[in-house]
Design an enzyme around this catalytic site. Structure first.
Site, PDB file in Angstrom:
ATOM      1  N   GLY A 123       0.172  -1.323   0.005  1.00  0.00           N
ATOM      2  CA  GLY A 123       0.235  -0.123   0.101  1.00  0.00           C
ATOM      3  C   GLY A 123       0.824   1.966   0.175  1.00  0.00           C
ATOM      4  O   GLY A 123       1.363   2.027   0.951  1.00  0.00           O
ATOM      5  N   THR A 125       0.606   4.215  -3.005  1.00  0.00           N
ATOM      6  CA  THR A 125      -0.118   5.239  -3.764  1.00  0.00           C
ATOM      7  C   THR A 125      -1.447   5.332  -3.353  1.00  0.00           C
ATOM      8  O   THR A 125      -1.833   5.123  -2.443  1.00  0.00           O
ATOM      9  CB  THR A 125      -0.371   4.170  -5.201  1.00  0.00           C
ATOM     10  OG1 THR A 125       0.145   3.831  -5.757  1.00  0.00           O
ATOM     11  CG2 THR A 125      -1.284   5.791  -6.499  1.00  0.00           C
ATOM     12  N   THR A 131       2.723  10.360  -7.882  1.00  0.00           N
ATOM     13  CA  THR A 131       3.837   8.929  -8.092  1.00  0.00           C
ATOM     14  C   THR A 131       4.741  10.218  -7.088  1.00  0.00           C
ATOM     15  O   THR A 131       5.464   9.652  -6.965  1.00  0.00           O
ATOM     16  CB  THR A 131       4.412   9.469  -9.419  1.00  0.00           C
ATOM     17  OG1 THR A 131       3.462   9.317 -10.082  1.00  0.00           O
ATOM     18  CG2 THR A 131       5.824   8.454  -9.836  1.00  0.00           C
ATOM     19  N   GLU A 244      11.627  -5.093  -7.751  1.00  0.00           N
ATOM     20  CA  GLU A 244       9.790  -4.517  -8.377  1.00  0.00           C
ATOM     21  C   GLU A 244      10.024  -4.689  -9.416  1.00  0.00           C
ATOM     22  O   GLU A 244       9.285  -5.485 -11.061  1.00  0.00           O
ATOM     23  CB  GLU A 244       8.976  -3.712  -7.101  1.00  0.00           C
ATOM     24  CG  GLU A 244       7.767  -3.886  -8.153  1.00  0.00           C
ATOM     25  CD  GLU A 244       7.089  -2.525  -7.548  1.00  0.00           C
ATOM     26  OE1 GLU A 244       7.347  -1.566  -7.469  1.00  0.00           O
ATOM     27  OE2 GLU A 244       6.104  -2.735  -7.186  1.00  0.00           O
TER      28      GLU A 244
HETATM   29  C1  LIG Z   1      -4.249  -2.088 -11.663  1.00  0.00           C
HETATM   30  C2  LIG Z   1      -2.978  -1.328 -11.542  1.00  0.00           C
HETATM   31  C3  LIG Z   1      -3.228  -1.615 -10.444  1.00  0.00           C
HETATM   32  C4  LIG Z   1      -1.386  -1.285  -8.848  1.00  0.00           C
HETATM   33  N1  LIG Z   1      -1.169  -1.351  -7.969  1.00  0.00           N
HETATM   34  C5  LIG Z   1      -1.087  -0.558  -6.831  1.00  0.00           C
HETATM   35  C6  LIG Z   1      -0.718  -1.604  -5.879  1.00  0.00           C
HETATM   36  O1  LIG Z   1      -1.106  -2.219  -5.482  1.00  0.00           O
HETATM   37  N2  LIG Z   1      -0.025  -0.561  -4.541  1.00  0.00           N
HETATM   38  C7  LIG Z   1       0.307   0.455  -4.573  1.00  0.00           C
HETATM   39  O2  LIG Z   1       0.449   1.543  -4.190  1.00  0.00           O
HETATM   40  N3  LIG Z   1       0.108   1.547  -6.203  1.00  0.00           N
HETATM   41  C8  LIG Z   1      -0.167   0.399  -6.897  1.00  0.00           C
HETATM   42  N4  LIG Z   1      -0.876   0.909  -8.538  1.00  0.00           N
HETATM   43  C9  LIG Z   1      -0.784   3.092  -8.435  1.00  0.00           C
HETATM   44  C10 LIG Z   1       0.609   2.220  -9.590  1.00  0.00           C
HETATM   45  O3  LIG Z   1       2.019   2.156  -9.574  1.00  0.00           O
HETATM   46  C11 LIG Z   1       0.525   4.064 -10.067  1.00  0.00           C
HETATM   47  O4  LIG Z   1      -0.720   3.947 -11.002  1.00  0.00           O
HETATM   48  C12 LIG Z   1       1.754   4.369 -11.173  1.00  0.00           C
HETATM   49  O5  LIG Z   1       2.745   4.751 -10.118  1.00  0.00           O
HETATM   50  C13 LIG Z   1       1.575   6.070 -11.845  1.00  0.00           C
HETATM   51  O6  LIG Z   1       1.158   7.119 -10.817  1.00  0.00           O
HETATM   52  P1  LIG Z   1      -0.366   7.733 -10.973  1.00  0.00           P
HETATM   53  O7  LIG Z   1      -1.450   6.740 -11.431  1.00  0.00           O
HETATM   54  O8  LIG Z   1      -0.588   8.393  -9.127  1.00  0.00           O
HETATM   55  O9  LIG Z   1      -0.186   8.814 -11.997  1.00  0.00           O
HETATM   56  P2  LIG Z   1       0.934  10.338 -11.902  1.00  0.00           P
HETATM   57  O10 LIG Z   1       1.372  10.243 -11.026  1.00  0.00           O
HETATM   58  O11 LIG Z   1      -0.899  11.198 -11.327  1.00  0.00           O
HETATM   59  O12 LIG Z   1       0.986  10.784 -13.050  1.00  0.00           O
HETATM   60  C14 LIG Z   1       0.036  11.165 -14.689  1.00  0.00           C
HETATM   61  C15 LIG Z   1       1.259  10.612 -16.016  1.00  0.00           C
HETATM   62  O13 LIG Z   1       1.738  11.784 -15.760  1.00  0.00           O
HETATM   63  C16 LIG Z   1       2.715  11.576 -16.119  1.00  0.00           C
HETATM   64  N5  LIG Z   1       3.668  12.719 -15.019  1.00  0.00           N
HETATM   65  C17 LIG Z   1       3.554  13.109 -14.239  1.00  0.00           C
HETATM   66  N6  LIG Z   1       4.565  13.113 -13.541  1.00  0.00           N
HETATM   67  C18 LIG Z   1       5.330  13.410 -14.461  1.00  0.00           C
HETATM   68  C19 LIG Z   1       6.461  14.671 -15.049  1.00  0.00           C
HETATM   69  N7  LIG Z   1       6.960  15.092 -13.779  1.00  0.00           N
HETATM   70  N8  LIG Z   1       6.898  14.472 -15.484  1.00  0.00           N
HETATM   71  C20 LIG Z   1       6.712  13.928 -16.395  1.00  0.00           C
HETATM   72  N9  LIG Z   1       5.904  13.182 -16.259  1.00  0.00           N
HETATM   73  C21 LIG Z   1       4.663  13.336 -15.519  1.00  0.00           C
HETATM   74  C22 LIG Z   1       3.126  10.254 -15.387  1.00  0.00           C
HETATM   75  O14 LIG Z   1       4.226   9.421 -16.912  1.00  0.00           O
HETATM   76  C23 LIG Z   1       1.526   9.945 -15.918  1.00  0.00           C
HETATM   77  O15 LIG Z   1       1.982   9.147 -17.466  1.00  0.00           O
HETATM   78  C24 LIG Z   1      -1.403   0.651  -9.587  1.00  0.00           C
HETATM   79  C25 LIG Z   1      -1.975   1.239 -10.221  1.00  0.00           C
HETATM   80  C26 LIG Z   1      -2.905   0.321 -11.439  1.00  0.00           C
HETATM   81  C27 LIG Z   1      -3.532   1.346 -12.459  1.00  0.00           C
END
Ligand SMILES: Cc1cc2nc3c(=O)[nH]c(=O)nc-3n(C[C@H](O)[C@H](O)[C@H](O)COP(=O)(O)OP(=O)(O)OC[C@H]3O[C@@H](n4cnc5c(N)ncnc54)[C@H](O)[C@@H]3O)c2cc1C
Length: 386
Positions: A123, A125, A131, A244
């Site tokens: 856990g 995100t 991110t 990972e």
């Molecule tokens: C099916 C699924 C399973 C998952 N399982 C887990 C889990 O078990 N545990 C867990 O903790 N998380 C989990 N995640 C979360 C996953 O790690 C995140 O979705 C991933 O790291 C991207 O983060 P975000 O979705 O918050 O995207 P955001 O951070 O909101 O980013 C959105 C987009 O903007 C881009 N972006 C953001 N900031 C910048 C920047 N400064 N420069 C350029 N581009 C940028 C990113 O590359 C992305 O394409 C899961 C996600 C999914 C969809």
């Protein structure tokens, strides 16, 4: 087809392939329709010991290195199966192994290795942090011999199918410490938490991934479940991320091989205009290109895994392997769908399912842009943008 380290762990690969043959396309298609968890598949992997290859022998595991684990996950994916239902156990366990107390290791690792405890949930995100993990706000307040946790997590996969969760939360507000400090890791016993301060809500996605939203409302977690030192949790989580990324990259290589195998077989078999479509260079070159791209990525995955096993710094290599492998698998997926023409869209071919599944890896567990940003600023010394 021979790529990467074709001779690495042949017995493991053969045994994984045999096990996966018991879980063919119809099994995954039925689960996919219902968005149901592959319990029988995970049970079979657990019983065969494949999920505990990284647990040291003294705790009941096989004590093998990351290369063995990559072989397991690659073969699962090459067989058309999906390791996402259980792969987290391999790397999440490392947080306890590297940073847990000896009491925690003795309490959890042997039971995880024996399949009595599932440690599938991780856990990190949160909906508002994205991110930028330093912006998480889920807070664990110390109160005597326990913590009281409040907050929200999103995309926490397998939470409904896990006995334990490794949870990252703040123990000091962000403005009272350096941004990367003040976060801690707690082991949450899901069996005692769900319905007692923790609500788990499934999130339906374009692929069958058992992912969820978590809401913590005064969840009580014993203080003895703190991993390592309070305030150092972000570092512990970062430590596990190299493993990972390399393991997920291996899954991408497996997916790419699946798509290339299927495309090559179909191109030899399918006759249009009186000859196999694979006789046309317009069909065979994309297959060959996908093979080249996958082979290059597989070497990067092997290299990153070797560095990891040798205890060398490998953050950049793990990131690059994950980027290269996820792009190779996506390119192979697109090529395979195109090679199959209309049949690529038919559920019974499994191509469209794997196509949806492999797309995830350019976003999770780390998105491509964030890897490029790491390479740009850490390797090429370009100015930081954030
Ligand atoms: C099916 C699924 C399973 C998952 N399982 C887990 C889990 O078990 N545990 C867990 O903790 N998380 C989990 N995640 C979360 C996953 O790690 C995140 O979705 C991933 O790291 C991207 O983060 P975000 O979705 O918050 O995207 P955001 O951070 O909101 O980013 C959105 C987009 O903007 C881009 N972006 C953001 N900031 C910048 C920047 N400064 N420069 C350029 N581009 C940028 C990113 O590359 C992305 O394409 C899961 C996600 C999914 C969809």
């Amino acid at each position: 087809m021979s790529t990467g380290s074709p001779s690495s762990f042949p017995e493991i690969r053969e045994a994984v392939r045999k096990l996966c043959a018991r879980f063919p396309g119809p099994y995954w298609r039925a689960l996919d329709r219902e968005r149901a968890y592959p319990s029988e598949f995970v049970q079979a992997l657990t019983e065969a010991g494949f999920l505990s290859v990284l647990i040291p022998e003294e705790y009941g595991g096989s004590g093998l290195g990351l290369g063995a684990a990559t072989a397991v996950l690659e073969e699962i994916h090459r067989s058309g199966c999906n390791g996402a239902a259980c792969h987290a156990q391999m790397y999440t366990m490392g947080t306890i192994l590297r940073h847990g107390s000896s009491a925690q290791k003795k309490a959890y690792l042997p039971k995880i290795a024996a399949g009595e405890l599932r440690l599938q949930a991780f856990g990190v995100t949160e909906p508002d942090a994205g991110t930028d993990t330093t912006r998480i706000t889920t807070f664990a307040r110390r109160d005597g011999d326990h913590y009281v946790v409040n907050g929200r997590k999103l995309w926490i996969s397998r939470a409904e199918h896990s006995d334990l969760m490794v949870l990252l939360c703040r123990t000091t507000p962000r403005d009272e410490a350096k941004p990367a400090d003040g976060m801690s890791v707690l082991i949450v016993d899901m069996r005692r938490s769900i319905g007692q301060g923790l609500t788990v809500t499934p999130v339906r996605t374009m692929l069958n991934h058992a992912t969820t939203e978590l809401v913590f409302d005064d969840l009580v977690v014993p203080a003895e479940n703190l991993v390592g030192e309070e305030g150092r949790g972000f570092r512990y989580i970062l430590d596990g991320m190299n493993a990972e990324r390399i393991l997920i990259a291996a899954e991408c290589i497996g997916d790419a091989k699946f798509f290339i195998d299927r495309a090559a077989a179909y191109a030899k078999d399918r006759k249009v205009f009186g000859r196999p479509i694979g006789e046309n260079q317009g069909v065979q070159f994309p297959i060959a290109r996908a093979f080249v791209q996958m082979t290059a990525a597989a070497h990067m995955v092997d290299h990153a895994a070797a560095l990891f096993e040798a205890g060398e710094p490998c953050g950049t290599e793990a990131n690059m392997a994950k980027l290269a492998a996820s792009e190779a698998s996506w390119a192979a997926a697109d090529m395979c769908l195109q090679t199959h023409g209309g049949f690529g869209f038919a559920e019974e071919f499994d191509i469209e399912r794997k196509f949806r599944e492999t797309r995830l890896y350019q976003v999770a567990p780390i998105s491509t842009n964030l890897i490029l940003s790491h390479v740009a600023t850490h390797v090429l010394d370009l100015p930081k943008s954030f």
